[in-house]
Scaffold this motif. Structure first.
Motif, PDB file in Angstrom:
ATOM      1  N   LEU A  53       0.828  -1.208   0.000  1.00  0.00           N
ATOM      2  CA  LEU A  53       0.000   0.000   0.000  1.00  0.00           C
ATOM      3  C   LEU A  53       0.863   1.260   0.000  1.00  0.00           C
ATOM      4  N   ALA A  54       1.924   1.266   0.814  1.00  0.00           N
ATOM      5  CA  ALA A  54       2.805   2.436   0.867  1.00  0.00           C
ATOM      6  C   ALA A  54       3.442   2.680  -0.498  1.00  0.00           C
ATOM      7  N   PHE A  55       3.880   1.598  -1.145  1.00  0.00           N
ATOM      8  CA  PHE A  55       4.502   1.714  -2.466  1.00  0.00           C
ATOM      9  C   PHE A  55       3.513   2.311  -3.470  1.00  0.00           C
ATOM     10  N   ILE A  56       2.278   1.811  -3.477  1.00  0.00           N
ATOM     11  CA  ILE A  56       1.263   2.310  -4.415  1.00  0.00           C
ATOM     12  C   ILE A  56       0.945   3.785  -4.144  1.00  0.00           C
ATOM     13  N   LYS A  57       0.769   4.125  -2.861  1.00  0.00           N
ATOM     14  CA  LYS A  57       0.432   5.512  -2.501  1.00  0.00           C
ATOM     15  C   LYS A  57       1.566   6.462  -2.867  1.00  0.00           C
ATOM     16  N   LEU A  58       2.800   6.067  -2.547  1.00  0.00           N
ATOM     17  CA  LEU A  58       3.933   6.951  -2.804  1.00  0.00           C
ATOM     18  C   LEU A  58       4.168   7.135  -4.304  1.00  0.00           C
ATOM     19  N   ILE A  59       4.023   6.048  -5.068  1.00  0.00           N
ATOM     20  CA  ILE A  59       4.178   6.167  -6.526  1.00  0.00           C
ATOM     21  C   ILE A  59       3.132   7.126  -7.092  1.00  0.00           C
ATOM     22  N   ALA A  60       1.851   6.920  -6.677  1.00  0.00           N
ATOM     23  CA  ALA A  60       0.784   7.802  -7.163  1.00  0.00           C
ATOM     24  C   ALA A  60       0.985   9.225  -6.665  1.00  0.00           C
ATOM     25  N   GLY A  61       1.436   9.360  -5.407  1.00  0.00           N
ATOM     26  CA  GLY A  61       1.638  10.688  -4.841  1.00  0.00           C
ATOM     27  C   GLY A  61       2.706  11.479  -5.571  1.00  0.00           C
ATOM     28  N   PHE A  62       3.853  10.858  -5.818  1.00  0.00           N
ATOM     29  CA  PHE A  62       4.926  11.553  -6.532  1.00  0.00           C
ATOM     30  C   PHE A  62       4.582  11.757  -8.008  1.00  0.00           C
ATOM     31  N   ILE A 116       1.230  11.187  -0.594  1.00  0.00           N
ATOM     32  CA  ILE A 116       2.591  10.971  -0.087  1.00  0.00           C
ATOM     33  C   ILE A 116       2.564  10.797   1.431  1.00  0.00           C
ATOM     34  N   SER A 117       1.841  11.688   2.115  1.00  0.00           N
ATOM     35  CA  SER A 117       1.772  11.609   3.572  1.00  0.00           C
ATOM     36  C   SER A 117       1.060  10.330   4.012  1.00  0.00           C
ATOM     37  N   ASP A 118       0.023   9.925   3.263  1.00  0.00           N
ATOM     38  CA  ASP A 118      -0.680   8.686   3.606  1.00  0.00           C
ATOM     39  C   ASP A 118       0.221   7.478   3.374  1.00  0.00           C
ATOM     40  N   GLY A 119       1.078   7.546   2.347  1.00  0.00           N
ATOM     41  CA  GLY A 119       2.050   6.481   2.120  1.00  0.00           C
ATOM     42  C   GLY A 119       3.037   6.373   3.262  1.00  0.00           C
ATOM     43  N   VAL A 120       3.485   7.518   3.759  1.00  0.00           N
ATOM     44  CA  VAL A 120       4.393   7.515   4.914  1.00  0.00           C
ATOM     45  C   VAL A 120       3.693   6.929   6.129  1.00  0.00           C
ATOM     46  N   HIS A 121       2.395   7.260   6.297  1.00  0.00           N
ATOM     47  CA  HIS A 121       1.634   6.698   7.411  1.00  0.00           C
ATOM     48  C   HIS A 121       1.588   5.175   7.316  1.00  0.00           C
ATOM     49  N   SER A 159      -7.005   1.709  -0.437  1.00  0.00           N
ATOM     50  CA  SER A 159      -6.335   1.744   0.858  1.00  0.00           C
ATOM     51  C   SER A 159      -7.336   1.581   1.999  1.00  0.00           C
ATOM     52  N   ILE A 160      -8.452   2.297   1.920  1.00  0.00           N
ATOM     53  CA  ILE A 160      -9.467   2.216   2.983  1.00  0.00           C
ATOM     54  C   ILE A 160      -9.993   0.793   3.111  1.00  0.00           C
ATOM     55  N   LEU A 161     -10.332   0.162   1.999  1.00  0.00           N
ATOM     56  CA  LEU A 161     -10.908  -1.184   2.014  1.00  0.00           C
ATOM     57  C   LEU A 161      -9.899  -2.217   2.533  1.00  0.00           C
ATOM     58  N   VAL A 162      -8.660  -2.142   2.043  1.00  0.00           N
ATOM     59  CA  VAL A 162      -7.646  -3.109   2.458  1.00  0.00           C
ATOM     60  C   VAL A 162      -7.312  -2.955   3.941  1.00  0.00           C
ATOM     61  N   LYS A 163      -7.160  -1.715   4.399  1.00  0.00           N
ATOM     62  CA  LYS A 163      -6.804  -1.487   5.803  1.00  0.00           C
ATOM     63  C   LYS A 163      -7.924  -1.914   6.743  1.00  0.00           C
ATOM     64  N   GLU A 164      -9.163  -1.718   6.346  1.00  0.00           N
ATOM     65  CA  GLU A 164     -10.273  -2.151   7.194  1.00  0.00           C
ATOM     66  C   GLU A 164     -10.311  -3.677   7.266  1.00  0.00           C
ATOM     67  N   SER A 217      -6.989   7.817   8.269  1.00  0.00           N
ATOM     68  CA  SER A 217      -6.203   8.847   7.584  1.00  0.00           C
ATOM     69  C   SER A 217      -6.484   8.810   6.084  1.00  0.00           C
ATOM     70  N   SER A 218      -6.734   7.618   5.525  1.00  0.00           N
ATOM     71  CA  SER A 218      -7.086   7.517   4.107  1.00  0.00           C
ATOM     72  C   SER A 218      -8.465   8.120   3.841  1.00  0.00           C
ATOM     73  N   VAL A 219      -9.366   8.015   4.810  1.00  0.00           N
ATOM     74  CA  VAL A 219     -10.672   8.679   4.678  1.00  0.00           C
ATOM     75  C   VAL A 219     -10.477  10.188   4.580  1.00  0.00           C
TER      76      VAL A 219
END
Length: 287
Positions: A19-28, A36-41, A120-125, A156-158
């Motif tokens: 999830l962090a990899f996907i978020k950070l790639i999309a964020g950058f 990016i911040s959610d990826g760091v989280h 992210s929301i669905l997977v984390k839940e 945080s993803s919400v």
């Protein structure tokens, strides 16, 4: 049991890394401070899961010559240092988010960014529900605590979804505001980690309820007439307990010793307790 206890931690580590990899790639890729911040989280959750894994490993490692009381202090030491690092990361993210708002920088929100956040929301839940189920089944506080980190990341993803959604609807600072909110989540996580582990590192006493449970268990042993001079403190994340029990004067030395051993065993059955040291006093004779 150990194999089953490791499963949710491995699910957590692998899931959060992906999830962090996907978020950070999309964020950058789309210059989204919120993603990016959610990826760091998510990466912070990887860290807490690794700490949990090491905590279980370390707690099962026997004492040696250099560490006669075990290695449990290493877990809170590493966790404390990680908490300090997370504060720095949260500051950098928050500063960038505020800077974007002050400079009026705007990004274009697209469906990929929204899809990543919803995923992210669905997977984390799902990870939260699985970890809570296993943690309660095995009565593992490490697993349960790790589960609530998943819930924190989902929340945080919400916030990110709300920020990106409002920006897509016309509020130009939605992304930056969501990034700032997630930075606040990170600050809370880091302070929780730091404060909890400072107590473990400095030999903090346990809560009043734990001390009362120790007394109750000691007094439940036949021929224990009283308990006094109870002292308990954390050595790492586990407790060392010292207490005096009073026994009748007519008992033999072996009988008194057997009673002290039973008291020790009952106290060490408490989940937070690693070791108990029991001193025997003769009622009305010794103190």
């Amino acid at each position: 049991m150990l194999e089953e206890i490791y499963k949710p931690l491995w699910v957590s580590i692998i899931g959060n890394v992906l999830l962090a990899f996907i978020k950070l790639i999309a964020g950058f890729l789309y210059s989204s401070i919120a993603l990016i911040s959610d990826g760091v989280h998510s990466l912070s959750d990887v860290v807490t899961s690794v700490i949990g894994y090491l905590g279980i490993k370390i707690s099962s490692k026997p004492p040696d010559r250099s560490h006669p009381f075990g290695h449990s202090r290493f877990e809170p030491l590493v966790a404390f240092l990680i908490g300090e690092a997370l504060i720095i990361v949260a500051y950098e993210i928050g500063r960038d988010a505020v800077g974007r708002m002050l400079r009026g920088e705007v990004i274009e929100v697209n469906s990929v960014m929204l899809a990543v956040t919803i995923l992210s929301i669905l997977v984390k839940e799902a990870m939260f529900r699985y970890s809570v189920h296993v943690g309660r089944k095995l009565n593992s506080q490490i697993i349960i605590a790790d589960a609530y980190h998943h819930r924190s990341d989902a929340l945080s993803s919400v916030a990110v979804l709300f920020g990106l959604g409002t920006q897509k609807l016309g509020f130009q600072y939605g992304d930056a505001l969501a990034g700032f909110i997630v930075a606040l989540f990170l600050v809370k996580v880091s302070f929780d980690i730091i404060l909890e582990n400072v107590g473990y590192l400095t030999g903090q006493a346990p809560p009043f309820e734990v001390c009362e449970e120790i007394k109750r268990r000691a007094l439940s042993v036949p021929n224990v007439l009283g308990v006094h001079d109870l002292r308990a403190h954390y050595v790492g994340s586990k407790l060392h307990v010292e207490l005096h029990i009073e026994v009748p004067p007519e008992l033999t030395l072996k009988e008194a010793h057997d009673i002290s051993e039973e008291v020790r065993e009952r106290i060490e059955e408490i989940e937070d307790v690693d070791r108990a040291f029991v001193h025997v006093d003769i009622k009305g004779v010794t103190e």
